[in-house]
Design a protein around this motif. Structure first.
Motif, PDB file in Angstrom:
ATOM      1  N   ASP A  76       5.707  14.655  -0.200  1.00  9.73           N
ATOM      2  CA  ASP A  76       5.005  13.381  -0.322  1.00  9.73           C
ATOM      3  C   ASP A  76       5.961  12.236  -0.039  1.00  9.73           C
ATOM      4  O   ASP A  76       7.106  12.233  -0.502  1.00  9.73           O
ATOM      5  CB  ASP A  76       4.422  13.253  -1.732  1.00  9.73           C
ATOM      6  N   VAL A  77       5.508  11.256   0.738  1.00 11.44           N
ATOM      7  CA  VAL A  77       6.269  10.042   1.013  1.00 11.44           C
ATOM      8  C   VAL A  77       5.447   8.858   0.536  1.00 11.44           C
ATOM      9  O   VAL A  77       4.296   8.683   0.961  1.00 11.44           O
ATOM     10  CB  VAL A  77       6.591   9.892   2.516  1.00 11.44           C
ATOM     11  N   ARG A  78       6.025   8.052  -0.352  1.00 12.10           N
ATOM     12  CA  ARG A  78       5.308   6.913  -0.906  1.00 12.10           C
ATOM     13  C   ARG A  78       6.114   5.635  -0.704  1.00 12.10           C
ATOM     14  O   ARG A  78       7.326   5.622  -0.880  1.00 12.10           O
ATOM     15  CB  ARG A  78       5.043   7.120  -2.401  1.00 12.10           C
ATOM     16  N   TYR A  79       5.391   4.581  -0.328  1.00 11.57           N
ATOM     17  CA  TYR A  79       6.012   3.262  -0.224  1.00 11.57           C
ATOM     18  C   TYR A  79       5.907   2.579  -1.584  1.00 11.57           C
ATOM     19  O   TYR A  79       4.820   2.459  -2.162  1.00 11.57           O
ATOM     20  CB  TYR A  79       5.317   2.442   0.854  1.00 11.57           C
ATOM     21  N   LEU A  80       7.045   2.149  -2.105  1.00 14.42           N
ATOM     22  CA  LEU A  80       7.109   1.648  -3.476  1.00 14.42           C
ATOM     23  C   LEU A  80       7.069   0.127  -3.564  1.00 14.42           C
ATOM     24  O   LEU A  80       6.708  -0.417  -4.608  1.00 14.42           O
ATOM     25  CB  LEU A  80       8.396   2.148  -4.145  1.00 14.42           C
ATOM     26  N   GLY A  81       7.441  -0.556  -2.528  1.00 10.02           N
ATOM     27  CA  GLY A  81       7.463  -2.015  -2.547  1.00 10.02           C
ATOM     28  C   GLY A  81       8.294  -2.528  -1.387  1.00 10.02           C
ATOM     29  O   GLY A  81       8.916  -1.755  -0.642  1.00 10.02           O
TER      30      GLY A  81
ATOM     31  N   ASN B 251       0.848  -1.186   0.000  1.00  6.49           N
ATOM     32  CA  ASN B 251       0.000   0.000   0.000  1.00  6.49           C
ATOM     33  C   ASN B 251       0.886   1.240   0.000  1.00  6.49           C
ATOM     34  O   ASN B 251       1.792   1.363   0.825  1.00  6.49           O
ATOM     35  CB  ASN B 251      -0.909  -0.009   1.234  1.00  6.49           C
ATOM     36  N   ALA B 252       0.634   2.160  -0.934  1.00  6.15           N
ATOM     37  CA  ALA B 252       1.519   3.319  -1.110  1.00  6.15           C
ATOM     38  C   ALA B 252       1.529   4.231   0.106  1.00  6.15           C
ATOM     39  O   ALA B 252       2.506   4.940   0.343  1.00  6.15           O
ATOM     40  CB  ALA B 252       1.099   4.103  -2.350  1.00  6.15           C
ATOM     41  N   GLN B 253       0.449   4.226   0.908  1.00  2.46           N
ATOM     42  CA  GLN B 253       0.381   5.115   2.072  1.00  2.46           C
ATOM     43  C   GLN B 253       0.842   4.427   3.363  1.00  2.46           C
ATOM     44  O   GLN B 253       1.565   5.017   4.160  1.00  2.46           O
ATOM     45  CB  GLN B 253      -1.050   5.630   2.266  1.00  2.46           C
ATOM     46  N   SER B 254       0.435   3.171   3.566  1.00  2.00           N
ATOM     47  CA  SER B 254       0.746   2.489   4.820  1.00  2.00           C
ATOM     48  C   SER B 254       1.978   1.604   4.733  1.00  2.00           C
ATOM     49  O   SER B 254       2.618   1.314   5.749  1.00  2.00           O
ATOM     50  CB  SER B 254      -0.447   1.647   5.271  1.00  2.00           C
ATOM     51  N   GLY B 255       2.310   1.122   3.539  1.00  2.00           N
ATOM     52  CA  GLY B 255       3.455   0.250   3.370  1.00  2.00           C
ATOM     53  C   GLY B 255       3.178  -1.206   3.667  1.00  2.00           C
ATOM     54  O   GLY B 255       4.087  -2.041   3.593  1.00  2.00           O
ATOM     55  N   SER B 256       1.939  -1.572   3.972  1.00  2.00           N
ATOM     56  CA  SER B 256       1.628  -2.971   4.275  1.00  2.00           C
ATOM     57  C   SER B 256       1.565  -3.785   2.988  1.00  2.00           C
ATOM     58  O   SER B 256       0.940  -3.372   2.002  1.00  2.00           O
ATOM     59  CB  SER B 256       0.297  -3.069   5.022  1.00  2.00           C
TER      60      SER B 256
ATOM     61  N   LYS C 171      14.920  -2.326   7.619  1.00  2.00           N
ATOM     62  CA  LYS C 171      15.437  -3.679   7.811  1.00  2.00           C
ATOM     63  C   LYS C 171      14.498  -4.759   7.269  1.00  2.00           C
ATOM     64  O   LYS C 171      14.925  -5.891   7.018  1.00  2.00           O
ATOM     65  CB  LYS C 171      15.721  -3.923   9.297  1.00  2.00           C
ATOM     66  N   SER C 172      13.227  -4.421   7.083  1.00  2.00           N
ATOM     67  CA  SER C 172      12.290  -5.382   6.510  1.00  2.00           C
ATOM     68  C   SER C 172      12.268  -5.314   4.983  1.00  2.00           C
ATOM     69  O   SER C 172      11.518  -6.048   4.342  1.00  2.00           O
ATOM     70  CB  SER C 172      10.875  -5.140   7.051  1.00  2.00           C
ATOM     71  N   GLY C 173      13.074  -4.426   4.406  1.00  2.00           N
ATOM     72  CA  GLY C 173      13.117  -4.294   2.953  1.00  2.00           C
ATOM     73  C   GLY C 173      12.074  -3.364   2.389  1.00  2.00           C
ATOM     74  O   GLY C 173      11.922  -3.280   1.163  1.00  2.00           O
ATOM     75  N   LEU C 174      11.340  -2.643   3.232  1.00  2.00           N
ATOM     76  CA  LEU C 174      10.324  -1.709   2.767  1.00  2.00           C
ATOM     77  C   LEU C 174      11.005  -0.472   2.197  1.00  2.00           C
ATOM     78  O   LEU C 174      11.820   0.159   2.862  1.00  2.00           O
ATOM     79  CB  LEU C 174       9.398  -1.334   3.918  1.00  2.00           C
ATOM     80  N   ILE C 175      10.650  -0.131   0.956  1.00  2.00           N
ATOM     81  CA  ILE C 175      11.289   0.986   0.253  1.00  2.00           C
ATOM     82  C   ILE C 175      10.344   2.177   0.260  1.00  2.00           C
ATOM     83  O   ILE C 175       9.205   2.086  -0.208  1.00  2.00           O
ATOM     84  CB  ILE C 175      11.636   0.593  -1.197  1.00  2.00           C
TER      85      ILE C 175
END
Length: 455
Positions: free
Chosen positions: A360-365, A131-136, A348-352
Motif C-alpha cells: 500500500d502507498v498512501r499520501y500523508l500530506g 487525498n490519500a490515493q491521488s496526493g492532490s 520536490k513539491s513537498g508531497l509525502i
C-alpha cells in the motif's frame, strides 16, 4: 562632544564585533542566516547653524540586518531531513491544535512518540491535507494546515475477492489422459505428484484477518488445445467452481472439481465473441477439504469467495497456448494484510508518500511553504526561527516548486550561509576600528588634560 563621538565609535565597533562573533559561532548551525551590522552617522543642526562648519555627532547602529541568501545543501541519510532550494520557510507550531506559527529554514525533522513530524524542539511541521490515493491537496491556505503524521500501520486488512492472471501454456507438451470413468470423468491429478500435471503457479491471497494463504493453480493438458485447471488452498485441494460450470472438466482423484479451458488452433481462447477470454472460475473458501481439514482454521470470516479471472486487471491480456515454455505474464490479487511502514518519500513539491509492507502507498500530506514580502522584517526568536511582524508583512502560503516558492530537497539540510573567510576578515576590521576609536578617545583625554594643566 569629542568624547561622545569617540564613545559612539567604540559602541559601533563593539556591535560590529558582536555581530561578527555571532556569525562565526553559528557557522555550523543548520538553517542559520548571517547578520550584518549596519550603521548611520549622527548629525544634528538647526536653521541658525552654519551647515558648512558643522561636524557630525558620531555613529549609531541603525540595524542588525539578517541576510537570507541561500546556504549550501548537505545531503544526509535521514528521509525526513528537508532543505528548501529557493524562497520560503517551513511553518511549525508548538502544539497540535495551535495556530501560533513560527517559521524556519532548518529542516532537521524527525518523528516524535505520536508519529508526528517535529523539529529538535518538538515543534510540529505544518502541511496541507491531501487525498490519500491521488496526493492532490484539498487547500493551500495556511489556515487549513495541520501537523503531518506518519502512521506505522496501514489500515485494516481486506480479504481477497479477485485474482487476475494471464499466462501461456506450452502447446508442445504431451497430453495427460483422464484415467477414470465418469461422468464427470475422474482424473489421476494429485498435487503431490508432478507427473499428474503439466505446469503450476501460486499466488498469495488474504483472509478477513489479513493472514496470508497460498492459492496454487495446476494446469493439466488433456488433449490438443484442451486443458484442465485445478487449485489448492494452503496445500489442500479446493473446487474451481461447481460441477455445473466446470465446462466438462474432470474431477481429481479426490473428487475436487477442476475447470476446463479450450484454445483455438491459433492459441487464443476458444470463446464466443464478444468475449475474449474464459469465464471466471469461482473459488468458495468454506468448510473443510476432502480430508475433513478446515480451509480457514484461524477464525476468519467464511465463506470467502474468490473470483479467478483468466485475464489481467485491464481485461486486455487473456491466456494463450503457444509453442513456448509455460510463462505467467500477469498475477495480481486485490486483498491486503496489515501493512507496516517500510519507506517514506518526499518529492520536490513537498508531497509525502508512505510505503507499507503490504504494498500500500498512501499520501500523508504536503509540506506547507510560507514566504514574506520583507524577510528582513521578521522577528528573530532563536532556535533558527522567526515570527511574523508588521515589518515583514503577512505570511503567504503556497506549494513548493511552484511560482516564487523554492523546491524541497529530501534527505538534505541547508547549511548556515556564513562565509567564514569573510567573517574573519570582518573581525580584523572591526578590531582595528575599535582600536582606532579607543585611540581617538585617548587623544581627546590627553587634550583635555593639557588644557586643565594650563596655568
Amino acid at each position: 562632544m569629542s568624547f561622545n563621538i569617540a564613545l559612539s565609535g567604540i559602541n559601533a565597533s563593539q556591535k560590529d564585533l558582536d555581530t561578527t562573533a555571532n556569525n562565526i559561532s553559528n557557522v555550523k548551525t543548520t538553517g542559520f542566516k548571517q547578520s550584518r551590522a549596519e550603521f548611520a552617522d549622527v548629525y544634528a543642526t538647526s536653521i541658525f547653524n552654519a551647515g558648512n562648519t558643522k561636524v557630525g555627532d558620531g555613529v549609531l547602529t541603525s540595524s542588525v540586518a539578517q541576510q537570507f541568501s541561500q546556504g549550501t545543501l548537505e545531503f544526509t541519510e535521514n528521509a525526513l531531513d528537508m532543505a528548501i532550494g529557493g524562497n520560503g520557510f517551513f511553518a511549525t507550531t508548538d502544539d497540535i491544535g495551535s495556530r501560533d506559527m513560527t517559521y524556519t529554514r532548518s529542516g532537521a525533522f524527525k518523528l516524535n512518540d505520536g508519529k508526528f513530524i517535529v523539529d529538535n524542539q518538538g515543534n510540529y511541521l505544518q502541511g496541507y491535507q491531501v487525498n490519500a490515493q491521488s496526493g492532490s491537496p484539498s487547500s493551500t491556505s495556511l489556515a487549513t494546515t495541520q501537523p503531518i503524521r506518519v502512521p506505522d500501520v496501514a489500515g485494516a486488512p481486506q480479504s481477497t475477492q479477485n485474482i487476475f492472471t494471464s499466462f501461456n501454456v506450452d502447446a508442445r507438451l504431451s497430453p495427460i489422459p483422464v484415467t477414470g470413468g465418469g461422468p464427470p470423468p475422474t482424473s489421476n491429478f494429485d498435487p503431490s505428484s508432478p507427473a499428474t500435471y503439466s505446469s503450476s503457479t501460486s499466488a498469495n491471497v488474504y483472509d478477513s484477518l489479513g493472514e496470508s494463504h497460498v492459492l496454487t493453480t495446476y494446469y493439466v493438458k488433456r488433449a490438443p488445445n484442451t486443458w484442465d485447471v485445478y487449485a489448492t488452498f494452503d496445500g489442500k485441494e479446493i473446487d474451481m467452481g461447481t460441477a455445473a460450470n466446470a465446462n466438462g472438466g474432470a474431477v481429481s482423484a479426490n473428487n475436487t472439481i477442476g475447470r476446463r479451458i479450450i484454445f483455438n488452433p491459433d492459441g487464443t481462447p476458444a470463446v464466443t465473441p464478444p468475449d475474449v477470454t474464459f469465464a471466471p472460475a469461482t473459488i468458495n473458501i468454506n468448510g473443510n477439504d476432502y480430508a475433513g481439514n478446515p480451509y480457514l482454521p484461524n477464525g476468519a470470516e467464511t465463506p470467502q469467495t474468490v473470483q479467478f479471472n483468466f485475464q489481467d486487471e485491464t481485461g486486455t491480456t487473456p491466456p494463450t497456448q503457444f509453442a513456448s515454455d509455460f510463462e505467467v505474464t500477469t498475477l495480481e490479487q486485490d486483498g491486503t494484510t496489515v501493512g507496516r511502514l517500510t519507506n517514506v518519500d518526499i518529492d520536490k513539491s513537498g508531497l509525502i508518500a508512505a510505503t507499507y509492507s503490504n504494498g500500500d502507498v498512501r499520501y500523508l500530506g504536503q509540506v506547507a511553504l510560507v514566504r514574506f514580502a520583507n524577510e528582513q522584517g521578521l522577528t528573530q526568536i532563536g532556535g533558527t526561527k522567526w515570527r511574523e511582524s508588521l515589518d515583514s508583512g503577512e505570511a503567504l502560503a503556497g506549494e513548493a516548486n511552484t511560482g516564487t516558492f523554492g523546491s524541497i530537497e529530501a534527505s538534505a539540510l541547508e547549511n548556515s550561509n556564513v562565509n567564514l573567510t569573510k567573517e574573519l576578515v570582518d573581525l580584523i576590521t572591526a578590531q582595528r576600528n575599535f582600536q582606532a576609536n579607543s585611540r581617538s578617545l585617548e587623544v581627546n583625554n590627553t587634550i583635555n588634560q593639557t588644557i586643565l594643566q594650563i596655568r
